[in-house]
Enzyme design. Structure first.
Site, PDB file in Angstrom:
ATOM      1  N   HIS A  22       0.823  -1.208   0.000  1.00 35.50           N
ATOM      2  CA  HIS A  22       0.000   0.000   0.000  1.00 35.50           C
ATOM      3  C   HIS A  22       0.855   1.255   0.000  1.00 35.50           C
ATOM      4  CE1 HIS A  22      -4.135  -1.698   1.231  1.00 35.50           C
ATOM      5  NE2 HIS A  22      -4.054  -1.461  -0.058  1.00 35.50           N
ATOM      6  N   GLU A  38      -6.538  -7.487   2.938  1.00 36.64           N
ATOM      7  CA  GLU A  38      -6.055  -8.536   3.863  1.00 36.64           C
ATOM      8  C   GLU A  38      -7.238  -9.228   4.531  1.00 36.64           C
ATOM      9  OE1 GLU A  38      -3.088  -7.311   6.792  1.00 36.64           O
ATOM     10  OE2 GLU A  38      -3.804  -8.852   8.180  1.00 36.64           O
TER      11      GLU A  38
END
Ligand code: DC
Length: 529
Positions: free
Chosen positions: A274, A358
């Site tokens: 990210h 996730e």
């Protein structure tokens, strides 16, 4: 010899946050006078009561203000308040006077008269004032400004003890509700509401002793004085002792680069990590981000550090792709745990951000009895008496602890897996430690990065914090108001971004000594590593 400049120290904050005790002691230490501006509003309220006037009767209060004379004397124990020459210092310290003072202080004519008097008393400097609007209205150019806060329960306890010592017995619940009502009234009034000045140092006194509070303020005042007298800054910029790339992220980037080095085209299913800048860099190196795996066949696909869903993984395999699995080992462990708990027939609750990849991956290893809950969200309806609780690897430990406590009340069996990764815990602890010793924290990392957001939210609870993605976002920040600046970075933030931010702060604050490598940036508490 030139004498030291005598500055104005403004201390604002809600009731019972420790302002007056700290201000009094600080003034003594500095050899300054102390002015308790709240006492002045209390004196106005007392005058109204003495004449039988209702605070709501605005015309009568305005008339009263033109007829009374409030003056302040100084003693070793604080201010002495006089109304038309009569000492009313004790009479104004009752719960009734607290709430009446709050109400009367919302009347503009009352404020004008008191602010004029405060300015007259403080304009020569060498003064510590406490109140609600000192740094914002009375002396907006004060050289040192503080905003003191404390947990409301703690404040209620302090005020309760204070009243008890004076022989006033008020139930603590009443003290608490009166404090809350007063905070609300003081911070929501139209004129000069209680709020921190943008350049005030935020001091949370919940866990500090009086001596620690005074020391903290004194240290900052001393630095301010040295700045005023020498014209140069003692600014310290320090990096948290654990920050930046974690090993899972390093490994993912290395695997991606190695795959590319094989000379094949490589897809990354979702962003590898990210961090927009790194993703762009990887793309420039031929690693293409795709969001759907359905049409990918006979290719090389790298799986990002956050992992993917079980279904996506199986589809990639079925379509004859070469899979390079860069899923962080900590995330993989959550998949295994959820899979085995679900196979045992145990419902699973995942603490995490529902929209985060996730968590989507984690969910896919469970079954219809696997649910997700975000921090602070109400607990969903649970069936049965047993449950397995597991966390997204980047959550705050405190959120997991709070949820576990809440769940325990309703379950016979609760199995908790602390799956928060070690790198996350280290970064969070180091950030908190640094924030406690800083006036300003800069948290670097993607806005969509869960671990960076957790770092920012932990720091925000302690001091003024900016969450930025790159050094360019610091353009509008005026660093001259800060002396101790802390830097931390999420697990997907590369070193060169940290270096850029450090150098940008140095340049903007007129300091020399920019750095070329991360090792040159001073670490906070390096000696304790
Ligand atoms: O600090 P204190 O509790 O003695 O203040 C009593 C009230 O006076 C507070 O509730 C709001 C008002 N006040 C104010 O409006 N501005 C100040 N500078 C100080 C106090």
């Amino acid at each position: 010899m030139l004498s030291m400049k005598r500055i104005i120290v403004a201390i604002d904050g809600p009731a019972a946050s420790g302002k007056s005790t700290t201000a009094k002691l600080l003034a003594k230490k500095l050899g300054y006078i102390y002015l308790d501006t709240g006492a002045m509003y209390r004196a106005c309220a007392y005058a109204a009561k003495k004449q039988g006037l209702a605070i709501e009767d605005r015309a009568a209060i305005i008339n009263l203000m033109s007829t009374i004379n409030i003056s302040v004397g100084y003693s070793d124990n604080g201010n002495l308040l006089y109304l038309d020459g009569v000492n009313i210092s004790d009479a104004i310290r009752t719960p009734e006077m607290s709430s009446s003072a709050s109400a009367i202080s919302a009347i503009p004519e009352v404020r004008h008269k008191m602010v004029d008097l405060q300015r007259k008393l403080g304009c020569d400097g060498g003064i510590v004032l406490d109140g609600r609007d000192i740094g914002t209205v009375v002396f907006p150019y004060a050289e040192a400004k503080f905003f003191m806060i404390a947990d409301v329960q703690e404040r209620a306890k302090r005020r309760f003890m204070e009243l008890k010592e004076k022989g006033i017995d008020t139930p603590i619940e009443q003290v608490l509700s009166e404090l809350e009502a007063r905070d609300l009234a003081d911070s929501s009034r139209a004129m000069a509401p209680l709020k921190p000045a943008s350049d005030a140092f935020l001091i949370d006194t919940s866990l500090l002793s009086i001596e620690e509070q005074v020391e903290k303020l004194n240290e900052i005042v001393m630095m301010r004085l040295s700045l005023e007298n020498n014209g140069k800054s003692d600014m310290q910029i320090r990096l948290a002792k654990h920050s930046g790339f974690c090993f899972g992220v390093r490994r993912a980037i290395q695997l991606a680069m190695e795959a590319k080095n094989d000379g094949k085209a490589v897809y990354s299913l979702g962003e590898l990590i990210h961090n927009p800048q790194i993703v762009k860099e990887l793309e420039a190196n031929g690693i293409k981000v795709i969001n759907e795996e359905q049409n990918i066949r006979n290719a090389t696909v790298i799986i990002r550090s956050h992992g993917i869903t079980r279904q996506s993984y199986e589809r990639l395999q079925a379509n004859n792709n070469e899979i390079i699995d860069a899923t962080c080992p900590y995330v993989k462990r959550t998949h295994e745990l959820i899979r085995s708990m679900a196979a045992e027939g145990c419902p699973v609750l995942i603490l995490g951000d529902k929209t985060h990849p996730e968590v989507s991956g984690m969910l896919s290893y469970g079954n219809e009895r696997t649910l997700v809950i975000a921090p602070g969200e109400p607990i969903p309806t649970l069936t049965g008496n047993r449950l397995c609780l597991i966390s997204q690897t980047t959550q705050k430990l405190k959120s997991l602890q709070d949820l576990a406590c809440e769940l325990l009340a309703n379950l016979l069996e609760l199995k908790i897996f602390n799956t928060i990764c070690l790198a996350t815990s280290h970064r969070q602890n180091a950030a908190v430690e640094l924030a406690r010793d800083s006036d300003l924290m800069i948290v670097i990392g993607g806005y969509n990065s869960s671990n960076t957001r957790a770092l920012a939210s932990l720091c925000e609870e302690i001091c003024l914090t900016y969450h930025i993605e790159s050094a360019e976002e610091l353009e509008s920040v005026d660093f001259s108001a800060y002396i101790r600046i802390g830097i931390t970075a999420g697990a997907s933030t590369p070193e060169d971004m940290i270096i850029n931010v450090f150098n940008r702060i140095k340049e903007k604050s007129g300091g020399s000594g920019t750095v070329k490598c991360i090792e040159e940036i001073p670490l906070f508490k390096e000696e304790s590593c």
